[in-house]
Write an enzyme that holds these catalytic residues in place. Structure first.
Site, PDB file in Angstrom:
ATOM      1  N   GLU A   1     -73.604  24.632  36.678  1.00 14.40           N
ATOM      2  CA  GLU A   1     -73.329  23.322  36.723  1.00 14.40           C
ATOM      3  C   GLU A   1     -73.194  22.353  37.779  1.00 14.40           C
ATOM      4  O   GLU A   1     -72.228  21.609  38.001  1.00 14.40           O
ATOM      5  CB  GLU A   1     -72.094  23.260  35.566  1.00 14.40           C
ATOM      6  CG  GLU A   1     -72.396  23.884  34.210  1.00 14.40           C
ATOM      7  CD  GLU A   1     -71.082  23.620  33.344  1.00 14.40           C
ATOM      8  OE1 GLU A   1     -71.435  23.568  32.076  1.00 14.40           O
ATOM      9  OE2 GLU A   1     -70.351  23.796  33.942  1.00 14.40           O
TER      10      GLU A   1
ATOM     11  N   TRP B   1     -74.536  33.626  31.130  1.00 14.20           N
ATOM     12  CA  TRP B   1     -73.573  32.715  30.182  1.00 14.20           C
ATOM     13  C   TRP B   1     -74.190  31.749  29.201  1.00 14.20           C
ATOM     14  O   TRP B   1     -73.777  31.530  28.144  1.00 14.20           O
ATOM     15  CB  TRP B   1     -72.614  31.949  31.168  1.00 14.20           C
ATOM     16  CG  TRP B   1     -73.059  30.837  31.799  1.00 14.20           C
ATOM     17  CD1 TRP B   1     -73.590  30.757  33.105  1.00 14.20           C
ATOM     18  CD2 TRP B   1     -72.907  29.425  31.214  1.00 14.20           C
ATOM     19  NE1 TRP B   1     -73.955  29.426  33.383  1.00 14.20           N
ATOM     20  CE2 TRP B   1     -73.525  28.549  32.282  1.00 14.20           C
ATOM     21  CE3 TRP B   1     -72.306  28.870  29.936  1.00 14.20           C
ATOM     22  CZ2 TRP B   1     -73.402  27.088  32.088  1.00 14.20           C
ATOM     23  CZ3 TRP B   1     -72.217  27.275  30.025  1.00 14.20           C
ATOM     24  CH2 TRP B   1     -72.898  26.555  31.121  1.00 14.20           C
TER      25      TRP B   1
HETATM   26  C1  ACM Z   1     -69.916  28.125  32.585  1.00 13.02           C
HETATM   27  O1  ACM Z   1     -69.453  28.511  31.379  1.00 13.02           O
HETATM   28  N1  ACM Z   1     -70.117  26.936  33.239  1.00 13.02           N
HETATM   29  C2  ACM Z   1     -70.001  29.400  33.588  1.00 13.02           C
END
Ligand code: ACM
Length: 558
Positions: free
Chosen positions: A331, A397
């Site tokens: 992110e 993830w």
């Molecule tokens: C995540 O949940 N941004 C690794």
């Protein structure tokens, strides 16, 4: 049989006498089994007031009985041994004829066998002092043979969004050990807090470890908690946590997030940010949630700064118990790099093409830097973008896809898809679920989670080195709230990660697991875990009026 996680095999031996543990019981520990020996004496010894006498050395002369002191009647013997013929972390536990034999393929195997012995002794074995002094501790004759399915059986604790004091981390390590989980991934830095003392850069905690106020609930919530929030681990706290985990055969994966999730670091040292596009000196530690635009500047000075940080991280988390270092990588919005003349000049100078190339440049730098120091880099699956660094492992993830791509390319993968094993997601669809986030992931859903997706080649499947449940703490502001989200689902996750006998998800015997959970809830009660009751949250576990962000419908199978 109510063991959790279920062992590979369990054979009662009803024709033979078992063993009774009492104050005469001797604990005979062969060389190499001292971690289990110390743990048994400290844990079972405390729970039942048993001295667990050390065995006399093998070469000691036999005691000469005298009429005044007749030999004591023989008590049971607990024997701990190693047998290299068993695999890593495997053990055999046999109870028969007044003896409990725990034999491990390595010291960790003996330790997991000791954990099984505690479960065989009933819920009171999970208390810290005797509640029924003198009650007989009878074990029926049994043979158990057991080994783990995955080498990496992890839990991520986000101690950045809400700090968990050191004692709570030590307690979590004990809870992991009780479930035969062996990796604690500590998410130590984020926009909302920096939790690790770094001697060379003291403002990281001096400024970055606390915030003046906190968004209460999801970021769309109008509520604020105006109590300042903060805390960090000193370097000695970390050494204690690492040693406590090592004594329990648990590895720690420290995570220092780059180049995104860095606002707390930038608030402490504004020169780390993109100063030509944002007034970083005006930034504080972030007080709300979401994906943050304030990311690290792609400069040599920032690399040197984070090398300083990682130098101290490597010193605190030794290679033997922290072979992997997590550098985040998730992110990282590219807007500031697109707007920054400095970042654009850097793209041209490095010849990396675009902003994704800059992110890959960050990751590749630290992949090499860590490899040169005998460590391995692991990062979130965004590190695939712009090309994966040669030695990198991936925490998958955003679903299975990143993990599949990495494994097919020969990289090691830890499967932790958010649609399945993010334990901050709500565990029921009812209206009383506190601050409901994400998909409904029930105990049964987690029990039916499969870390190795179908269709993966055998060669790629071998690169799935394990699986991990992740507990993000934006809306979990205390140990009790973390307990509620984590348990009982971590028990189901532990069985998925450990048991070699689980069939494909649809064929798993959830009813049988739920019956075993009957015994396991009593263990969790004795351990003082604030789990979600099967009937729903207790009144004090609800959070009426605090806005969450539930996602309706089943998760996509990505
Ligand atoms: C995540 O949940 N941004 C690794």
């Amino acid at each position: 049989m109510d063991l959790i996680p279920a062992p590979a095999s369990h054979t009662p031996d009803p024709g033979r006498p078992g063993a009774v543990l009492d104050t005469r019981t001797v604990l005979r520990a062969a060389p190499g089994t001292q971690t289990a020996e110390r743990w048994l004496r400290a844990t079972l010894g405390a729970a039942f007031a048993l001295p667990l006498h050390p065995a006399p050395p093998a070469d000691a002369p036999p005691a000469t009985p005298s009429p005044a002191t007749p030999p004591p009647p023989r008590g049971a013997v607990v024997r701990l041994r190693l047998d290299g013929a068993l695999g890593p972390e495997a053990y055999r536990l046999t109870v028969a004829d007044g003896t409990v034999d725990i034999t491990g393929g390595d010291p960790a195997g003996v330790f997991w066998g000791a954990q099984t012995l505690r479960q065989l002794l009933g819920p009171d074995a999970h208390r810290r002092a005797p509640v029924r002094p003198g009650a007989p501790l009878a074990l029926a004759a049994v043979r158990i043979a057991d080994r783990p399915r995955f080498a990496w059986r992890g839990l991520l604790l986000d101690v950045a969004r809400h700090f968990l004091p050191k004692d709570d981390v030590l307690r979590q390590i004990d809870l992991l050990a009780a479930h035969k989980l062996n990796v604690l991934h500590l998410h130590l830095t984020d926009d909302q807090g920096w939790r690790l003392e770094i001697r060379r850069h003291p403002r990281l905690t001096g400024v970055g470890a606390w915030r003046a106020r906190t968004k209460r609930g999801h970021r769309a919530s109008p509520l604020w908690d105006d109590t300042p929030h903060g805390g960090h681990y000193t370097q000695d706290d970390v050494r204690e946590i690492v040693a406590y985990a090592a004594e329990r055969h648990i590895r720690i994966v420290p995570e220092i997030d780059i180049p995104g999730h860095s606002q707390a670091a930038i608030a402490a040292y504004p020169e780390l940010g993109n100063t030509d596009v944002v007034d970083t000196a005006a930034l504080g530690v972030w007080d709300t949630w979401g994906v943050n635009p304030n990311v690290l500047a792609p400069t040599e000075a920032v690399l040197r700064f984070y090398e300083d940080v990682l130098d101290e991280v490597l010193d605190l988390f030794p290679a033997a118990t922290s072979p992997f270092v997590h550098i985040g990588g998730d992110e990282c919005p590219k807007g500031q790099w697109r707007a920054s003349a400095t970042a654009q000049a850097r793209i041209r100078e490095l010849g990396v093409g675009d902003e994704d190339g800059l992110q890959a440049w960050f990751v590749r730098h630290f992949d090499r830097w860590l490899a040169d120091r005998g460590r391995r880099l692991i990062g979130w699956d965004e590190i695939l973008e712009g090309g994966l660094a040669p030695g990198a492992a991936v925490s998958s993830w955003r679903g299975y896809a990143g993990g599949i791509a990495a494994a097919e390319a020969g990289h090691d993968v830890v499967m932790c898809p958010e649609q399945h094993v993010y334990l901050d997601h709500r565990q029921d669809g009812g209206p009383d679920e506190p601050v409901p986030i994400g998909y409904v992931r029930t105990l049964e859903d987690v029990y039916r989670f499969e870390p190795v997706p179908p269709g993966l080649s055998a060669e790629a499947a071998a690169h799935v080195i394990g699986t991990q449940a992740n507990v993000w703490t934006e809306v979990l502001d205390s140990r009790s709230r973390v307990d509620y989200q984590t348990f009982p689902r971590l028990a189901a996750f532990a069985e998925v990660a450990w048991s070699t006998t689980l069939p494909a998800p649809a064929e798993r015997d959830f009813d049988g697991f739920a019956r075993r959970m009957g015994a396991h809830y009593r263990r969790l009660d004795a351990l003082g875990v604030d789990y979600r009751p099967p009937t729903g949250p207790s009144p004090w576990q609800r959070r009426p009026g605090v806005v969450g962000r539930p996602i309706e419908g089943p998760p996509p199978n990505v």
